[in-house]
Structures are given as C-alpha cells and as structure tokens.
Design a protein around this motif. Structure first.
Motif, PDB file in Angstrom:
ATOM      1  N   ASP A  75       6.950 -12.155   7.408  1.00 29.41           N
ATOM      2  CA  ASP A  75       6.387 -11.131   6.540  1.00 29.41           C
ATOM      3  C   ASP A  75       6.117 -11.640   5.136  1.00 29.41           C
ATOM      4  OD1 ASP A  75       6.446  -9.344   8.583  1.00 29.41           O
ATOM      5  OD2 ASP A  75       8.296  -8.355   7.955  1.00 29.41           O
ATOM      6  N   ARG A  76       6.464 -12.859   4.855  1.00 35.80           N
ATOM      7  CA  ARG A  76       6.271 -13.404   3.514  1.00 35.80           C
ATOM      8  C   ARG A  76       4.783 -13.408   3.165  1.00 35.80           C
ATOM      9  NH1 ARG A  76       9.029 -18.860   2.750  1.00 35.80           N
ATOM     10  NH2 ARG A  76      10.811 -17.491   2.955  1.00 35.80           N
ATOM     11  N   GLY A  77       4.478 -12.827   2.033  1.00 35.91           N
ATOM     12  CA  GLY A  77       3.104 -12.767   1.575  1.00 35.91           C
ATOM     13  C   GLY A  77       2.352 -11.538   2.022  1.00 35.91           C
ATOM     14  N   THR A  78       2.953 -10.688   2.855  1.00 39.94           N
ATOM     15  CA  THR A  78       2.273  -9.486   3.313  1.00 39.94           C
ATOM     16  C   THR A  78       2.724  -8.239   2.583  1.00 39.94           C
ATOM     17  OG1 THR A  78       3.889  -9.141   5.068  1.00 39.94           O
ATOM     18  CG2 THR A  78       1.936 -10.435   5.618  1.00 39.94           C
ATOM     19  N   VAL A  79       3.779  -8.330   1.795  1.00 39.07           N
ATOM     20  CA  VAL A  79       4.301  -7.178   1.085  1.00 39.07           C
ATOM     21  C   VAL A  79       4.043  -7.373  -0.407  1.00 39.07           C
ATOM     22  CG1 VAL A  79       6.364  -5.842   0.566  1.00 39.07           C
ATOM     23  CG2 VAL A  79       6.077  -6.828   2.820  1.00 39.07           C
ATOM     24  N   LEU A  80       3.516  -6.331  -1.047  1.00 41.01           N
ATOM     25  CA  LEU A  80       3.212  -6.389  -2.467  1.00 41.01           C
ATOM     26  C   LEU A  80       4.250  -5.581  -3.225  1.00 41.01           C
ATOM     27  CD1 LEU A  80       1.306  -7.211  -4.733  1.00 41.01           C
ATOM     28  CD2 LEU A  80       0.015  -5.142  -4.298  1.00 41.01           C
ATOM     29  N   ASP A  81       4.955  -6.236  -4.131  1.00 43.15           N
ATOM     30  CA  ASP A  81       5.980  -5.577  -4.922  1.00 43.15           C
ATOM     31  C   ASP A  81       5.349  -5.131  -6.233  1.00 43.15           C
ATOM     32  OD1 ASP A  81       8.279  -4.642  -6.021  1.00 43.15           O
ATOM     33  OD2 ASP A  81       9.160  -6.604  -6.424  1.00 43.15           O
ATOM     34  N   LEU A  82       5.257  -3.812  -6.438  1.00 45.86           N
ATOM     35  CA  LEU A  82       4.596  -3.282  -7.612  1.00 45.86           C
ATOM     36  C   LEU A  82       5.567  -2.900  -8.720  1.00 45.86           C
ATOM     37  CD1 LEU A  82       1.862  -1.080  -5.964  1.00 45.86           C
ATOM     38  CD2 LEU A  82       1.599  -3.303  -7.005  1.00 45.86           C
ATOM     39  N   SER A  83       6.832  -3.219  -8.572  1.00 43.71           N
ATOM     40  CA  SER A  83       7.781  -2.891  -9.634  1.00 43.71           C
ATOM     41  C   SER A  83       7.677  -3.947 -10.728  1.00 43.71           C
ATOM     42  CB  SER A  83       9.206  -2.840  -9.083  1.00 43.71           C
ATOM     43  OG  SER A  83       9.583  -4.106  -8.600  1.00 43.71           O
ATOM     44  N   THR A  84       7.782  -3.488 -11.968  1.00 45.41           N
ATOM     45  CA  THR A  84       7.683  -4.404 -13.095  1.00 45.41           C
ATOM     46  C   THR A  84       9.076  -4.725 -13.609  1.00 45.41           C
ATOM     47  OG1 THR A  84       7.448  -2.553 -14.606  1.00 45.41           O
ATOM     48  CG2 THR A  84       5.429  -3.564 -13.792  1.00 45.41           C
ATOM     49  N   PRO A  85       9.277  -5.927 -14.071  1.00 42.86           N
ATOM     50  CA  PRO A  85      10.595  -6.278 -14.594  1.00 42.86           C
ATOM     51  C   PRO A  85      10.861  -5.550 -15.912  1.00 42.86           C
ATOM     52  CG  PRO A  85       9.073  -8.077 -14.909  1.00 42.86           C
ATOM     53  CD  PRO A  85       8.356  -7.045 -14.086  1.00 42.86           C
ATOM     54  N   ASP A  86      12.141  -5.388 -16.242  1.00 42.62           N
ATOM     55  CA  ASP A  86      12.529  -4.681 -17.449  1.00 42.62           C
ATOM     56  C   ASP A  86      12.509  -5.649 -18.624  1.00 42.62           C
ATOM     57  OD1 ASP A  86      13.359  -2.697 -19.100  1.00 42.62           O
ATOM     58  OD2 ASP A  86      15.487  -2.943 -18.646  1.00 42.62           O
ATOM     59  N   GLU A  87      11.320  -5.809 -19.228  1.00 43.85           N
ATOM     60  CA  GLU A  87      11.158  -6.719 -20.350  1.00 43.85           C
ATOM     61  C   GLU A  87      10.999  -5.962 -21.666  1.00 43.85           C
ATOM     62  OE1 GLU A  87       7.807  -9.047 -19.321  1.00 43.85           O
ATOM     63  OE2 GLU A  87       8.887 -10.208 -17.813  1.00 43.85           O
ATOM     64  N   ASP A  88      11.249  -4.681 -21.664  1.00 40.07           N
ATOM     65  CA  ASP A  88      11.042  -3.854 -22.842  1.00 40.07           C
ATOM     66  C   ASP A  88      12.339  -3.643 -23.605  1.00 40.07           C
ATOM     67  OD1 ASP A  88       8.406  -3.559 -22.024  1.00 40.07           O
ATOM     68  OD2 ASP A  88       8.915  -1.849 -20.769  1.00 40.07           O
TER      69      ASP A  88
END
Length: 134
Positions: A75-88
């Motif tokens: 499954d590597r490369g088929t799932v898109l992670d749309l969460s953004t890292p906490d850089e704020d």
C-alpha cells in the motif's frame, strides 16, 4: 495470468482482422498482411498498457495481497496523508501570551515589526527612473 494473456491475444487478433479487412481493398495482400501484423502488435501492446494503467489506478487487489505485514509495503504510495505537522509553535505562543494578558484585564494589541526602508527617497526615485527608461 492466462486470462490476461488470452485477453491481450484476442485484442491483438481483433486489431489484425480489422486492419486486414480495411487494408485489403486498397493494397496488395502482402502489404495488407504486413500492416495487419503491425496492427496486431500495436493492439496487443495497447491492451497490455491499458490493463497496467487500470491496475495502477485501482491499486492492489485483495486477492493478490499477502500477509498483513506485506500489505503495508504493497500500500506504500497509495495513501495520501493530508494532515499538516504542528509547526505553528510561535503563533500558539502569541495566542497564549494574549490570553494571559486578557486574564489580567489589560489589552495589548499585536505589534508586528514595521517595514521601513533606510534608503534615501531621492536614491529610490533615481532607481525607479532608471528602470523605467529602459
């Protein structure tokens, strides 16, 4: 695998037949046979490429998946992670500083740094005149 190969061959033969039928009316039989053989190869490759493209789009099938451990690798490369890292972190610190000052009853507006040019206005005007002349 045999089903896929059979599909590719049937597609190639269909390309051969269609090309031979439409080409035999205007050409010699040897020229028509040559063009039909080329069309057979092209249709075979197109069927293969289309099947490969559809398989790449749809992803791995459940029947072809192995163990649960290898499923992650498949499954590597088929799932898109749309969460953004906490850089704020800086913004969060500013918000917490504002909330602590509001608790005290004092309102302190946010004072961003001002962008001030240290150059002489005459020098800037000369630079703009020089750029507009060209």
């Amino acid at each position: 695998m045999m089903g896929k190969l059979r599909f590719y061959l049937i597609t190639g033969i269909a390309g051969f037949v269609f090309t031979f039928i439409f080409s035999i009316r205007n050409n010699l039989w040897m020229t028509s046979m040559y063009r039909a053989l080329i069309a057979c190869a092209i249709w075979f490759l197109l069927a293969f490429l289309l099947n490969w493209m559809f398989a790449a789009i749809t992803g791995p099938r459940a029947a072809e998946k192995g163990e649960a451990g290898s499923q992650r690798e498949q499954d590597r490369g088929t799932v898109l992670d749309l969460s953004t890292p906490d850089e704020d972190r800086e913004l969060m610190d500013l918000i917490h500083a504002e909330s602590s000052s509001k608790e005290n009853g004092d309102f302190v507006p946010l004072n961003p740094p001002k962008l001030v040019s240290t150059k002489d206005p005459e020098e800037l005007a000369k630079a703009v005149r020089h750029l507009t002349e060209k």
